[in-house]
Design a protein around this motif. Structure first.
Motif, PDB file in Angstrom:
ATOM      1  N   GLN A   7       0.823  -1.209   0.000  1.00  0.00           N
ATOM      2  CA  GLN A   7       0.000   0.000   0.000  1.00  0.00           C
ATOM      3  C   GLN A   7       0.859   1.261   0.000  1.00  0.00           C
ATOM      4  O   GLN A   7       0.517   2.246  -0.657  1.00  0.00           O
ATOM      5  CB  GLN A   7      -0.965   0.013   1.195  1.00  0.00           C
ATOM      6  CG  GLN A   7      -1.996   1.127   1.125  1.00  0.00           C
ATOM      7  CD  GLN A   7      -2.862   1.042  -0.122  1.00  0.00           C
ATOM      8  OE1 GLN A   7      -3.455   0.005  -0.416  1.00  0.00           O
ATOM      9  NE2 GLN A   7      -2.933   2.130  -0.875  1.00  0.00           N
ATOM     10  N   ILE A  10       1.849   1.746  -3.570  1.00  0.00           N
ATOM     11  CA  ILE A  10       0.717   2.247  -4.362  1.00  0.00           C
ATOM     12  C   ILE A  10       0.493   3.723  -4.072  1.00  0.00           C
ATOM     13  O   ILE A  10       0.285   4.529  -4.992  1.00  0.00           O
ATOM     14  CB  ILE A  10      -0.552   1.423  -4.082  1.00  0.00           C
ATOM     15  CG1 ILE A  10      -0.394   0.011  -4.646  1.00  0.00           C
ATOM     16  CG2 ILE A  10      -1.793   2.108  -4.652  1.00  0.00           C
ATOM     17  CD1 ILE A  10      -1.476  -0.963  -4.219  1.00  0.00           C
ATOM     18  N   ASP A  11       0.550   4.106  -2.800  1.00  0.00           N
ATOM     19  CA  ASP A  11       0.341   5.510  -2.423  1.00  0.00           C
ATOM     20  C   ASP A  11       1.392   6.415  -3.034  1.00  0.00           C
ATOM     21  O   ASP A  11       1.097   7.545  -3.425  1.00  0.00           O
ATOM     22  CB  ASP A  11       0.358   5.660  -0.899  1.00  0.00           C
ATOM     23  CG  ASP A  11      -0.830   5.007  -0.218  1.00  0.00           C
ATOM     24  OD1 ASP A  11      -1.825   4.665  -0.909  1.00  0.00           O
ATOM     25  OD2 ASP A  11      -0.774   4.819   1.025  1.00  0.00           O
ATOM     26  N   ARG A  12       2.615   5.946  -3.142  1.00  0.00           N
ATOM     27  CA  ARG A  12       3.704   6.781  -3.656  1.00  0.00           C
ATOM     28  C   ARG A  12       3.800   6.801  -5.184  1.00  0.00           C
ATOM     29  O   ARG A  12       4.105   7.827  -5.771  1.00  0.00           O
ATOM     30  CB  ARG A  12       5.042   6.314  -3.087  1.00  0.00           C
ATOM     31  CG  ARG A  12       5.187   6.641  -1.627  1.00  0.00           C
ATOM     32  CD  ARG A  12       6.494   6.117  -1.059  1.00  0.00           C
ATOM     33  NE  ARG A  12       6.535   6.313   0.364  1.00  0.00           N
ATOM     34  CZ  ARG A  12       6.864   7.461   0.958  1.00  0.00           C
ATOM     35  NH1 ARG A  12       7.195   8.502   0.234  1.00  0.00           N
ATOM     36  NH2 ARG A  12       6.866   7.559   2.264  1.00  0.00           N
ATOM     37  N   PHE A  13       3.557   5.650  -5.819  1.00  0.00           N
ATOM     38  CA  PHE A  13       3.827   5.552  -7.252  1.00  0.00           C
ATOM     39  C   PHE A  13       2.600   5.234  -8.102  1.00  0.00           C
ATOM     40  O   PHE A  13       2.682   5.301  -9.324  1.00  0.00           O
ATOM     41  CB  PHE A  13       4.916   4.507  -7.507  1.00  0.00           C
ATOM     42  CG  PHE A  13       6.142   4.727  -6.659  1.00  0.00           C
ATOM     43  CD1 PHE A  13       6.847   5.919  -6.715  1.00  0.00           C
ATOM     44  CD2 PHE A  13       6.578   3.751  -5.776  1.00  0.00           C
ATOM     45  CE1 PHE A  13       7.967   6.133  -5.920  1.00  0.00           C
ATOM     46  CE2 PHE A  13       7.700   3.952  -4.982  1.00  0.00           C
ATOM     47  CZ  PHE A  13       8.395   5.148  -5.056  1.00  0.00           C
ATOM     48  N   GLY A  14       1.497   4.882  -7.464  1.00  0.00           N
ATOM     49  CA  GLY A  14       0.264   4.612  -8.200  1.00  0.00           C
ATOM     50  C   GLY A  14       0.153   3.175  -8.680  1.00  0.00           C
ATOM     51  O   GLY A  14       1.149   2.502  -8.939  1.00  0.00           O
ATOM     52  N   GLU A  15      -1.089   2.736  -8.802  1.00  0.00           N
ATOM     53  CA  GLU A  15      -1.357   1.362  -9.234  1.00  0.00           C
ATOM     54  C   GLU A  15      -0.912   1.129 -10.677  1.00  0.00           C
ATOM     55  O   GLU A  15      -0.453   0.042 -11.018  1.00  0.00           O
ATOM     56  CB  GLU A  15      -2.852   1.046  -9.092  1.00  0.00           C
ATOM     57  CG  GLU A  15      -3.279   0.880  -7.657  1.00  0.00           C
ATOM     58  CD  GLU A  15      -4.726   0.443  -7.518  1.00  0.00           C
ATOM     59  OE1 GLU A  15      -5.165  -0.403  -8.333  1.00  0.00           O
ATOM     60  OE2 GLU A  15      -5.400   0.942  -6.620  1.00  0.00           O
ATOM     61  N   ARG A  16      -1.048   2.136 -11.497  1.00  0.00           N
ATOM     62  CA  ARG A  16      -0.701   1.969 -12.916  1.00  0.00           C
ATOM     63  C   ARG A  16       0.780   1.650 -13.098  1.00  0.00           C
ATOM     64  O   ARG A  16       1.138   0.703 -13.793  1.00  0.00           O
ATOM     65  CB  ARG A  16      -1.088   3.213 -13.703  1.00  0.00           C
ATOM     66  CG  ARG A  16      -0.822   3.045 -15.167  1.00  0.00           C
ATOM     67  CD  ARG A  16      -1.429   4.137 -15.966  1.00  0.00           C
ATOM     68  NE  ARG A  16      -1.332   3.779 -17.375  1.00  0.00           N
ATOM     69  CZ  ARG A  16      -1.403   4.619 -18.340  1.00  0.00           C
ATOM     70  NH1 ARG A  16      -1.629   5.893 -18.086  1.00  0.00           N
ATOM     71  NH2 ARG A  16      -1.291   4.231 -19.585  1.00  0.00           N
ATOM     72  N   GLU A  17       1.648   2.455 -12.467  1.00  0.00           N
ATOM     73  CA  GLU A  17       3.088   2.200 -12.605  1.00  0.00           C
ATOM     74  C   GLU A  17       3.455   0.847 -12.011  1.00  0.00           C
ATOM     75  O   GLU A  17       4.203   0.087 -12.623  1.00  0.00           O
ATOM     76  CB  GLU A  17       3.906   3.298 -11.937  1.00  0.00           C
ATOM     77  CG  GLU A  17       5.407   3.053 -12.080  1.00  0.00           C
ATOM     78  CD  GLU A  17       6.276   4.115 -11.439  1.00  0.00           C
ATOM     79  OE1 GLU A  17       7.507   3.905 -11.421  1.00  0.00           O
ATOM     80  OE2 GLU A  17       5.757   5.139 -10.957  1.00  0.00           O
ATOM     81  N   GLU A  28      -1.326  -4.688 -16.423  1.00  0.00           N
ATOM     82  CA  GLU A  28      -1.439  -3.657 -15.397  1.00  0.00           C
ATOM     83  C   GLU A  28      -2.115  -4.134 -14.110  1.00  0.00           C
ATOM     84  O   GLU A  28      -2.690  -3.345 -13.372  1.00  0.00           O
ATOM     85  CB  GLU A  28      -2.107  -2.395 -15.950  1.00  0.00           C
ATOM     86  CG  GLU A  28      -1.249  -1.724 -17.011  1.00  0.00           C
ATOM     87  CD  GLU A  28      -1.746  -0.353 -17.410  1.00  0.00           C
ATOM     88  OE1 GLU A  28      -2.615   0.202 -16.730  1.00  0.00           O
ATOM     89  OE2 GLU A  28      -1.256   0.157 -18.421  1.00  0.00           O
ATOM     90  N   ARG A  74      11.232   0.083  -5.869  1.00  0.00           N
ATOM     91  CA  ARG A  74      10.831   0.553  -7.205  1.00  0.00           C
ATOM     92  C   ARG A  74      11.978   0.387  -8.194  1.00  0.00           C
ATOM     93  O   ARG A  74      11.800  -0.122  -9.309  1.00  0.00           O
ATOM     94  CB  ARG A  74      10.412   2.019  -7.109  1.00  0.00           C
ATOM     95  CG  ARG A  74       9.947   2.640  -8.398  1.00  0.00           C
ATOM     96  CD  ARG A  74       9.723   4.109  -8.172  1.00  0.00           C
ATOM     97  NE  ARG A  74       9.109   4.792  -9.284  1.00  0.00           N
ATOM     98  CZ  ARG A  74       9.196   6.108  -9.468  1.00  0.00           C
ATOM     99  NH1 ARG A  74       9.839   6.862  -8.586  1.00  0.00           N
ATOM    100  NH2 ARG A  74       8.629   6.667 -10.500  1.00  0.00           N
TER     101      ARG A  74
END
Length: 140
Positions: A7, A10-17, A28, A74
């Motif tokens: 989580q 996801i909060d930092r980089f987004g679900e898409r990335e 994706e 990441r």
């Protein structure tokens, strides 16, 4: 103990990335196991530096290390195709971790943990001198 969670990523980089760099069975869709492994590897890398100065595990986890774990994970998820910004952020984290290990950057006050190594000097005194002055001023 991981310093960050899925989580946090996801909060930092987004679900898409994350879906693109840790792709699951569908396009994706995040492979959570792959992200968790990357976070565990990032935490181990961080422990290698931080553990030289602070007792592990750290509880509570400093926010600085949560961010660091996300940046390292990441970078690792990109494998050899990391964009310049991702590589730069990883290098910044590595530099910061070296400074933490050297003691020039602190994680803040940790209960029961000195941030500066303490040196204790002991002097033993006895009645017998090791060296005595000679009559000509020298030592014998």
């Amino acid at each position: 103990m991981p310093y960050a969670t899925l989580q946090d990523m996801i909060d930092r980089f987004g679900e898409r990335e994350l879906g693109q760099i840790a792709q699951g069975v569908a396009l994706e869709v995040i492979d959570a196991d792959r992200v968790e492994r990357a976070l565990a590897d990032a935490s181990a890398e961080i422990d290698g530096y931080v553990g030289t100065r602070y007792p592990l595990p750290l509880a509570p986890v400093p926010a600085l290390l949560t961010r660091a774990a996300c940046d390292v994970a990441r970078y690792r998820l990109y494998d050899d195709a990391a964009p310049e910004e991702v590589r730069r952020r990883y290098e910044d984290v590595a530099r910061m971790l070296r400074h933490i290990a050297e003691g020039t950057v602190s994680l803040g006050e940790r209960p029961g943990t000195p941030t500066v190594p303490q040196v204790v000097q002991m002097v033993e005194r006895s009645g017998n001198a090791v060296f005595r002055r000679r009559t000509d001023g020298g030592l014998r």
